[in-house]
Scaffold this motif. Structure first.
Motif, mmCIF file in Angstrom:
data_model
loop_
_atom_site.group_PDB
_atom_site.id
_atom_site.type_symbol
_atom_site.label_atom_id
_atom_site.label_comp_id
_atom_site.label_asym_id
_atom_site.label_seq_id
_atom_site.Cartn_x
_atom_site.Cartn_y
_atom_site.Cartn_z
ATOM 1 N N GLY A 44 30.658 -38.726 -27.468
ATOM 2 C CA GLY A 44 30.219 -37.342 -27.435
ATOM 3 C C GLY A 44 28.725 -37.117 -27.530
ATOM 4 O O GLY A 44 28.244 -36.539 -28.506
ATOM 5 N N ASN A 45 27.994 -37.570 -26.553
ATOM 6 C CA ASN A 45 26.597 -37.167 -26.402
ATOM 7 C C ASN A 45 26.334 -36.939 -24.919
ATOM 8 O O ASN A 45 27.020 -37.497 -24.063
ATOM 9 C CB ASN A 45 25.629 -38.212 -26.981
ATOM 10 N N ALA A 46 25.324 -36.120 -24.627
ATOM 11 C CA ALA A 46 25.012 -35.812 -23.232
ATOM 12 C C ALA A 46 23.701 -36.425 -22.782
ATOM 13 O O ALA A 46 23.252 -36.149 -21.668
ATOM 14 C CB ALA A 46 24.967 -34.292 -23.055
ATOM 15 N N ASP A 47 23.085 -37.249 -23.619
ATOM 16 C CA ASP A 47 21.757 -37.768 -23.284
ATOM 17 C C ASP A 47 21.679 -39.280 -23.153
ATOM 18 O O ASP A 47 20.877 -39.801 -22.384
ATOM 19 C CB ASP A 47 20.715 -37.303 -24.309
ATOM 20 N N ALA A 48 22.503 -40.022 -23.884
ATOM 21 C CA ALA A 48 22.353 -41.475 -23.919
ATOM 22 C C ALA A 48 22.589 -42.124 -22.562
ATOM 23 O O ALA A 48 22.029 -43.187 -22.275
ATOM 24 C CB ALA A 48 23.296 -42.087 -24.961
ATOM 25 N N THR A 49 23.394 -41.509 -21.719
ATOM 26 C CA THR A 49 23.726 -42.128 -20.436
ATOM 27 C C THR A 49 22.508 -42.154 -19.518
ATOM 28 O O THR A 49 22.193 -43.186 -18.904
ATOM 29 C CB THR A 49 24.899 -41.389 -19.786
ATOM 30 N N ALA A 50 21.804 -41.041 -19.418
ATOM 31 C CA ALA A 50 20.552 -41.038 -18.649
ATOM 32 C C ALA A 50 19.502 -41.913 -19.323
ATOM 33 O O ALA A 50 18.768 -42.650 -18.654
ATOM 34 C CB ALA A 50 20.037 -39.609 -18.498
ATOM 35 N N LEU A 51 19.431 -41.852 -20.650
ATOM 36 C CA LEU A 51 18.435 -42.645 -21.378
ATOM 37 C C LEU A 51 18.677 -44.142 -21.224
ATOM 38 O O LEU A 51 17.738 -44.939 -21.303
ATOM 39 C CB LEU A 51 18.439 -42.252 -22.853
ATOM 40 N N PHE A 52 19.924 -44.543 -21.011
ATOM 41 C CA PHE A 52 20.244 -45.951 -20.754
ATOM 42 C C PHE A 52 19.482 -46.450 -19.525
ATOM 43 O O PHE A 52 18.879 -47.530 -19.536
ATOM 44 C CB PHE A 52 21.752 -46.103 -20.559
ATOM 45 N N VAL A 53 19.470 -45.653 -18.461
ATOM 46 C CA VAL A 53 18.753 -46.036 -17.245
ATOM 47 C C VAL A 53 17.242 -46.015 -17.487
ATOM 48 O O VAL A 53 16.510 -46.890 -17.012
ATOM 49 C CB VAL A 53 19.133 -45.106 -16.081
ATOM 50 N N VAL A 54 16.778 -45.032 -18.243
ATOM 51 C CA VAL A 54 15.352 -44.960 -18.579
ATOM 52 C C VAL A 54 14.918 -46.222 -19.317
ATOM 53 O O VAL A 54 13.885 -46.824 -18.998
ATOM 54 C CB VAL A 54 15.070 -43.705 -19.429
ATOM 55 N N LEU A 55 15.701 -46.640 -20.318
ATOM 56 C CA LEU A 55 15.360 -47.842 -21.088
ATOM 57 C C LEU A 55 15.399 -49.085 -20.207
ATOM 58 O O LEU A 55 14.529 -49.963 -20.316
ATOM 59 C CB LEU A 55 16.305 -47.998 -22.277
ATOM 60 N N LEU A 56 16.394 -49.186 -19.330
ATOM 61 C CA LEU A 56 16.500 -50.360 -18.457
ATOM 62 C C LEU A 56 15.244 -50.502 -17.599
ATOM 63 O O LEU A 56 14.684 -51.603 -17.472
ATOM 64 C CB LEU A 56 17.744 -50.234 -17.574
ATOM 65 N N ASP A 57 14.782 -49.400 -17.041
ATOM 66 C CA ASP A 57 13.584 -49.453 -16.207
ATOM 67 C C ASP A 57 12.336 -49.752 -17.039
ATOM 68 O O ASP A 57 11.514 -50.586 -16.645
ATOM 69 C CB ASP A 57 13.409 -48.130 -15.469
ATOM 70 N N GLU A 58 12.189 -49.079 -18.159
ATOM 71 C CA GLU A 58 10.994 -49.301 -18.985
ATOM 72 C C GLU A 58 10.956 -50.738 -19.512
ATOM 73 O O GLU A 58 9.892 -51.354 -19.598
ATOM 74 C CB GLU A 58 10.955 -48.305 -20.144
ATOM 75 N N TYR A 59 12.120 -51.266 -19.851
ATOM 76 C CA TYR A 59 12.204 -52.657 -20.309
ATOM 77 C C TYR A 59 11.744 -53.615 -19.210
ATOM 78 O O TYR A 59 10.977 -54.551 -19.462
ATOM 79 C CB TYR A 59 13.639 -52.974 -20.735
ATOM 80 N N GLU A 60 12.192 -53.392 -17.982
ATOM 81 C CA GLU A 60 11.775 -54.274 -16.891
ATOM 82 C C GLU A 60 10.281 -54.122 -16.607
ATOM 83 O O GLU A 60 9.589 -55.114 -16.357
ATOM 84 C CB GLU A 60 12.585 -53.950 -15.628
ATOM 85 N N ARG A 61 9.762 -52.903 -16.636
ATOM 86 C CA ARG A 61 8.330 -52.701 -16.430
ATOM 87 C C ARG A 61 7.526 -53.490 -17.462
ATOM 88 O O ARG A 61 6.459 -54.028 -17.151
ATOM 89 C CB ARG A 61 7.974 -51.216 -16.553
ATOM 90 N N TRP A 62 8.045 -53.532 -18.689
ATOM 91 C CA TRP A 62 7.310 -54.183 -19.767
ATOM 92 C C TRP A 62 7.463 -55.700 -19.746
ATOM 93 O O TRP A 62 6.508 -56.436 -19.946
ATOM 94 C CB TRP A 62 7.759 -53.614 -21.118
ATOM 95 N N THR A 63 8.680 -56.172 -19.503
ATOM 96 C CA THR A 63 8.964 -57.603 -19.656
ATOM 97 C C THR A 63 9.040 -58.362 -18.338
ATOM 98 O O THR A 63 8.920 -59.596 -18.333
ATOM 99 C CB THR A 63 10.296 -57.806 -20.396
ATOM 100 N N GLY A 64 9.310 -57.666 -17.232
ATOM 101 C CA GLY A 64 9.538 -58.369 -15.974
ATOM 102 C C GLY A 64 10.890 -59.038 -15.883
ATOM 103 O O GLY A 64 11.119 -59.868 -14.986
#
Length: 699
Positions: free
Chosen positions: A340-360
């Protein structure tokens, strides 16, 4: 009520009073907890039938505390011939070394008793004052005392042993001892939580590490983090406190192979939370990127796969909260997991991209391609409850589901200007920002890593359409800010809130409107001098100590500052950072979940809010994101961009050995050093610089 002492180790924690005693009531979060069950609810030391007074409490580490005690407490003077030391270490359950010291000239004979007991309360039972439905039992074996609880296949036990051996009965352990003059007597007690399977197999639930190993682990954790050199001493202390608290909050799910992600907070939320774990992982990326990797993998492994009204589950949805106790096992509450949250699903994709930008780490992005696509599909289809292209929420579990499924999840957090509450469904503004950001970031991953340009083009088109409609429907023209939400009829929920800062972070705000948003965020209605209020001064429901209706949340402010930097508002971001970091001084470097929204010039110090969680993950992560923001750290392909803008009083900052796809680099910034950091002093920009410590390596 006595001050609580909290120590923890991963999935296990102990809450006691300042004597080290545990006397838990049904609604008191005292005791030994592991995996959402209280395994010890009574643990009270007496000497000759007398309780002891506290001389001091030494927090040796987050997993270890020492209590110095003496008879005769409760008076101004203590002139005891005896003293007692209790050293408690959370390992598999906990280990307690007990020492009785005789400072007199004659030998003494004493009766030392440790009263013990367990109610095996589920953590939700403690919060909601629920009774037990199974059978409690006690067995006294030759060398151990065992408390147990059994309900159908749910079977838990607490094992207590002692060296030297004690006389044991159902009420605890007793020692008859003789202590020579100027000498001492010692014993070691071990309390171990046990899971008993259907076949009777016993599994220890606590972590297996010894105190020495945990000390080494903490040393390695601190050594692997970037080193901070700073002319302003309080920032160094806050930084170290944040790193240690983040280490303490590391939680290892049963499927993680020992890898950790951030738990939300002690004592109520020592478990996996979708939103909290994602936000904290984002904050910690420049300091401990491995937390993000585990968070992504574990959330992906539990991604929604069906329609389940009890758990508010949909295909592709990322969980809100995962629990392991009795009430979850018997589906008396939906957290097994709950979605029951409406934000974590979009934030999951945000984190995946930011993680790759940072770590490669492209391999992880490839591994989680299906999960990321499913998350984006949820945003596009299942979250759009009204079919108008926005992310809405409305709980389907009316009995125990959350009403507000955004980060401001208290009952009164979403209101109109006149203070009335809208009906459901609701579409808060920051959810649309997260959806926009997720599509833009998903498009980048699709084009560069998944090699699917058609999908990338589709996501970018959806993002552009959302941005256009959002700026038409949410813009409050007479105030020049964005509405908190839309109601089911499309009417604006038109209060002024801190949520508009999250819109800057997401990028959904046109540059032409960004300055108006920045003015509001730093204006007198929202900015208290310490930070940005959750609800603006003057709104009908404003309350400076209301949970989401006027308090200041450090986590919230850290993402607002990040958003301001994204739009080029360096001074404004630095001013927010200065306020939050100043506030941290008053909390000994450990920022609370929230504090009062009173104007700084009226109180001169941040007013404590009686929060239940300490430490709390995304408050622990706030100084880390503020450091990133002040230094202007931004990954750009295989390089790290540094563009520092420091607030007044920070002086020079050196952050050395920042990990990423570039290897390790150092970042520098300098501001003007002022002795007076009180009030609303304007931040001053510093010079910038960076040097590469070792060659960047493309991953």
């Amino acid at each position: 009520m006595a001050e609580q002492v909290r120590i923890l180790n991963g999935n296990t924690f102990v809450v006691s009073d300042e004597r080290g005693d545990i006397e838990a009531s049904r609604t008191d979060p005292s005791g030994l907890f592991a995996w959402d069950t209280r395994f010890l609810s009574t643990w009270v030391l007496t000497v000759d039938g007398q309780r002891l007074g506290t001389l001091s409490v030494d927090d040796l580490q987050y997993f270890e505390t020492r209590f110095f005690l003496a008879p005769g407490g409760g008076t101004v003077y203590i002139d005891a011939q005896l003293s007692v030391m209790r050293q408690r270490t959370v390992t598999e359950g906990f280990r307690e070394r007990l020492a009785v010291l005789n400072h007199g000239e004659k030998a003494v004979e004493l009766t030392v008793h440790m009263e013990a007991g367990s109610d095996f309360s589920d953590l939700f039972d403690v919060k909601n004052d629920e009774g037990k439905k199974g059978e409690l039992y006690t067995t006294v074996e030759r060398d151990r005392l065992v408390y147990g609880y059994r309900r159908d296949t749910f079977h838990r036990a607490t094992e207590i042993t002692s060296e030297p051996r004690a006389k044991m009965d159902k009420n605890g352990l007793t020692y008859k001892i003789r202590v020579e003059p100027q000498s001492h007597w010692t014993c070691e007690l071990r309390v171990t939580p046990i899971l008993i399977g259907r076949n009777g197999k016993r599994t220890r639930l606590g972590g297996p590490k010894a105190a020495e190993d945990m000390g080494d682990d903490l040393d390695r954790w601190l050594e692997s983090a970037p080193k901070l050199e700073c002319e302003w001493g309080p920032l160094r202390r806050t930084y170290r406190r944040s790193l240690i608290d983040l280490a303490a909050l590391r939680f290892s799910p049963l499927t993680s192979g020992g890898r950790s992600l951030p738990a939300a907070g002690l004592p109520w939320f020592m478990t996996m939370f979708g939103r909290d774990s994602i936000f904290t992982s984002l904050q910690a990326l420049p300091f401990a990127p491995e937390l993000a990797a585990t968070t992504l993998r574990e959330l992906a492994a539990r991604q929604g796969s069906r329609f389940d009204d009890f758990r508010d589950e949909d295909p592709g949805r990322i969980l809100h909260e995962m629990r392991y106790g009795e009430s979850a096992a018997f589906q008396e509450q939906p957290h097994s997991p709950y979605y029951g949250n409406a934000d974590a699903t979009a934030l999951f994709v945000v984190l995946l991209d930011e993680y790759e930008r940072w770590t490669g780490d492209k391999a992880l992005v490839r591994d989680l391609e299906l999960e990321a696509r499913a998350a984006l599909r949820w945003v596009d289809e299942y979250a759009d409850l009204l079919g108008n292209g926005y992310v809405w929420y409305q709980r389907r579990n009316e009995k125990s589901g959350l009403e507000n499924q955004c980060w401001k999840d208290s009952w009164d957090s979403i209101s109109y200007r006149d203070g009335t509450l809208p009906g459901f469904p609701r579409a808060t503004c920051e959810l649309q920002g997260y959806a926009y950001d997720a599509r833009m970031r998903g498009a980048r991953l699709a084009r560069l890593i998944w090699k699917d340009p058609d999908y990338a083009n589709k996501l970018e088109k959806q993002a552009a359409d959302l941005k256009r409609r959002f700026n038409r429907d949410y813009w409050v023209a007479d105030g020049e800010y964005y509405a908190l939400a839309l109601d089911a009829e499309g009417k604006q929920v038109d209060v002024l809130t801190s949520n508009i800062g999250h819109l800057l972070w997401s990028g959904i705000v046109p540059q032409s409107r960004a300055r108006a948003i920045a003015r509001h965020l730093l204006g007198p209605r929202l900015f208290s001098g310490w930070g940005v209020r959750t609800l603006a001064l003057g709104e009908k429901r404003y309350n400076p100590i209301g949970y989401h209706v006027g308090t200041v949340w450090p986590f919230d402010c850290s993402f607002i500052a990040w958003g301001l930097r994204r739009y080029g508002f360096k001074k404004e971001a630095a001013q927010i950072a200065a306020g939050i970091l100043d506030a941290a001084e008053y909390f000994d470097g450990r920022l609370p979940e929230a504090f009062g929204g009173y104007p700084r010039e009226e109180t001169k110090y941040p007013v404590q809010y009686p929060t239940a969680c300490s430490p709390q993950a995304w408050s622990t992560g706030a100084p880390l994101l503020l450091l990133r923001t002040m230094l202007g750290l931004q990954p750009l392909e295989d390089s790290l961009v540094v563009d520092a803008a420091l607030p007044v009083g920070i002086g020079q900052i050196e952050l050395l050995g920042i990990p990423g796809r570039w290897g390790r680099v150092d970042a520098f910034g300098r501001g003007l050093l002022h002795t007076d950091r009180q009030g609303r002093g304007r931040p001053e920009l510093g010079t910038t610089g960076a040097k590469r410590r070792r060659a960047a390596a493309a991953v």
